[in-house]
Design a protein around this motif. Sequence first.
Motif, PDB file in Angstrom:
ATOM      1  N   ARG A  46       0.824  -1.205   0.000  1.00 43.09           N
ATOM      2  CA  ARG A  46       0.000   0.000   0.000  1.00 43.09           C
ATOM      3  C   ARG A  46       0.861   1.260   0.000  1.00 43.09           C
ATOM      4  NH1 ARG A  46      -5.161  -0.856   4.029  1.00 43.09           N
ATOM      5  NH2 ARG A  46      -5.762  -2.937   3.345  1.00 43.09           N
ATOM      6  N   TYR A  47       1.966   1.206   0.756  1.00 42.25           N
ATOM      7  CA  TYR A  47       2.837   2.370   0.817  1.00 42.25           C
ATOM      8  C   TYR A  47       3.444   2.656  -0.558  1.00 42.25           C
ATOM      9  CZ  TYR A  47       6.324   5.674   2.539  1.00 42.25           C
ATOM     10  OH  TYR A  47       7.053   6.816   2.746  1.00 42.25           O
ATOM     11  N   ALA A  48       3.902   1.596  -1.249  1.00 41.00           N
ATOM     12  CA  ALA A  48       4.512   1.757  -2.566  1.00 41.00           C
ATOM     13  C   ALA A  48       3.506   2.331  -3.563  1.00 41.00           C
ATOM     14  CB  ALA A  48       5.046   0.418  -3.062  1.00 41.00           C
ATOM     15  N   GLU A  49       2.265   1.841  -3.513  1.00 36.34           N
ATOM     16  CA  GLU A  49       1.235   2.348  -4.419  1.00 36.34           C
ATOM     17  C   GLU A  49       0.934   3.818  -4.127  1.00 36.34           C
ATOM     18  OE1 GLU A  49      -2.132  -0.179  -3.975  1.00 36.34           O
ATOM     19  OE2 GLU A  49      -1.336  -1.745  -5.288  1.00 36.34           O
ATOM     20  N   ALA A  50       0.872   4.157  -2.830  1.00 39.77           N
ATOM     21  CA  ALA A  50       0.595   5.546  -2.458  1.00 39.77           C
ATOM     22  C   ALA A  50       1.742   6.457  -2.875  1.00 39.77           C
ATOM     23  CB  ALA A  50       0.367   5.636  -0.945  1.00 39.77           C
ATOM     24  N   GLU A  51       2.974   5.989  -2.712  1.00 34.44           N
ATOM     25  CA  GLU A  51       4.137   6.799  -3.067  1.00 34.44           C
ATOM     26  C   GLU A  51       4.193   7.066  -4.571  1.00 34.44           C
ATOM     27  OE1 GLU A  51       8.492   7.108  -1.042  1.00 34.44           O
ATOM     28  OE2 GLU A  51       7.911   5.145  -1.845  1.00 34.44           O
ATOM     29  N   ASN A  52       3.639   6.137  -5.341  1.00 39.74           N
ATOM     30  CA  ASN A  52       3.575   6.305  -6.792  1.00 39.74           C
ATOM     31  C   ASN A  52       2.352   7.106  -7.227  1.00 39.74           C
ATOM     32  OD1 ASN A  52       5.937   4.857  -7.271  1.00 39.74           O
ATOM     33  ND2 ASN A  52       4.849   2.892  -7.283  1.00 39.74           N
ATOM     34  N   GLY A  53       1.616   7.616  -6.213  1.00 36.42           N
ATOM     35  CA  GLY A  53       0.465   8.456  -6.525  1.00 36.42           C
ATOM     36  C   GLY A  53      -0.797   7.703  -6.788  1.00 36.42           C
ATOM     37  N   LYS A  54      -0.829   6.419  -6.488  1.00 36.07           N
ATOM     38  CA  LYS A  54      -2.014   5.600  -6.742  1.00 36.07           C
ATOM     39  C   LYS A  54      -2.734   5.337  -5.435  1.00 36.07           C
ATOM     40  CE  LYS A  54      -3.521   1.037  -8.339  1.00 36.07           C
ATOM     41  NZ  LYS A  54      -3.087  -0.287  -8.815  1.00 36.07           N
ATOM     42  N   LYS A  55      -3.981   5.698  -5.354  1.00 32.85           N
ATOM     43  CA  LYS A  55      -4.794   5.409  -4.168  1.00 32.85           C
ATOM     44  C   LYS A  55      -5.307   3.990  -4.273  1.00 32.85           C
ATOM     45  CE  LYS A  55      -8.149   7.430  -1.082  1.00 32.85           C
ATOM     46  NZ  LYS A  55      -8.992   8.599  -0.807  1.00 32.85           N
ATOM     47  N   SER A  56      -4.903   3.154  -3.329  1.00 30.10           N
ATOM     48  CA  SER A  56      -5.239   1.733  -3.394  1.00 30.10           C
ATOM     49  C   SER A  56      -6.728   1.486  -3.375  1.00 30.10           C
ATOM     50  CB  SER A  56      -4.604   1.005  -2.201  1.00 30.10           C
ATOM     51  OG  SER A  56      -5.041  -0.325  -2.136  1.00 30.10           O
ATOM     52  N   GLU A  57      -7.146   0.509  -4.152  1.00 32.78           N
ATOM     53  CA  GLU A  57      -8.538   0.083  -4.119  1.00 32.78           C
ATOM     54  C   GLU A  57      -8.878  -0.576  -2.798  1.00 32.78           C
ATOM     55  OE1 GLU A  57     -11.263   0.093  -6.109  1.00 32.78           O
ATOM     56  OE2 GLU A  57     -10.249   1.558  -7.337  1.00 32.78           O
ATOM     57  N   GLY A  58      -7.815  -0.958  -2.063  1.00 35.83           N
ATOM     58  CA  GLY A  58      -8.036  -1.569  -0.759  1.00 35.83           C
ATOM     59  C   GLY A  58      -8.275  -3.049  -0.821  1.00 35.83           C
TER      60      GLY A  58
END
Length: 373
Positions: A46-58
């Motif tokens: 989740r952190y990697a996705e957020a750092e890449n600007g992507k809000k996780s679908e969860g």
Amino acid sequence: MTKKVDRFPYAKSYLDRHGKRRWRFRRKGLTVELGSEWGSEEFQRRYAEAENGKKSEGAGASRTMPGTFNDLAVKFYKLHLPTVGDSTAADYRSVIEPLRMRHGKKRVSHLRRRHVMEIKAEMAETPQQANKTLKRLSQMMDLAIELEWRTDNPVKGVKRYPTNPDGLHSWDEGEITRFYEVHEIGTPAHLCMTLMLYTGAAKCDAVRMGKGHVRDGRIVYRRRKTKKNPDGFEVNIPIHSYLAATLSHVRPGAFTFLETATGSARTAAGLGSSMRNWCNKAGLPNCSSHGLRKAICRRIAEIEGDVFKVMAVSGHHDLKEAQKYIEKYNRKAKADSAIESLPSGGKREEGLANQPERFAKKSGNSMNIGDKK
């Protein structure tokens, strides 16, 4: 602790309403929940996705196995989240994500009643959250039936924990006094408390309030739009003298009343977390920001006993919801009025109905007491 900050510099910790430490990614307006297990595989993803600007679908939609709880969560989100407001969607995720983190890779068809009972038992110390979890899980199992993944719903019939039917706690006068004793005028805590207590604004509305909402000694704002109330609801109330005194301490030029120490606007979630800390400092574990909205409704109901006055201040659009405050908090005033209207001692009240026949006045054709047969 230093290694954690260096490795994940944008991960911020906080305590949820149950005192459990959780983590979230915050950077440039993007907020993503990271869970409660620092450094876990899911946390890092989740952190990697957020750092890449992507809000996780969860729910890890890109790599979920068909028929698993992860897969069901993805489908549930796609079907239900577009039909509810942002705050409700966040509430859905807050309940489903902890389940998904523990059971995401398990097959939905393998869920049995005993597993549901285990989930319930694990949350025995937080009964309201346990009941909410059972409710969402039941909804998901209903969806699984529609998808033909199951033929039954193992959550149906599982008893909920007994909880307070009135929901979140409404502040009483002693708790309000205690908070003001600890947090004096001029502090952010005092300002937040007073603004919400004397306007009845929800968190999402309170954080947006500023001098632009003040008109001729009144606060005028439109409540947050929801699916049920797409146009919002305008609230127009006079500024109470105590609120006016409190607002005089707001920094000149502040865009919002409840700005942070750095001058930026607060978020509703951030305000809720701050109120939680301020209440804990005052020794008020049962109090919350939402309870302040209930407190002003209680006060109006106790003093006025008028459901429409409650609605005018709180912005309720549902008459039944506002009526609950009248039914619960105006009973004492009604009882006082009823008792005061009763006749004293043995005095007969001519207006009372259903008097016993032997005490009722006789008609002109009836005998007087002294008459003889």
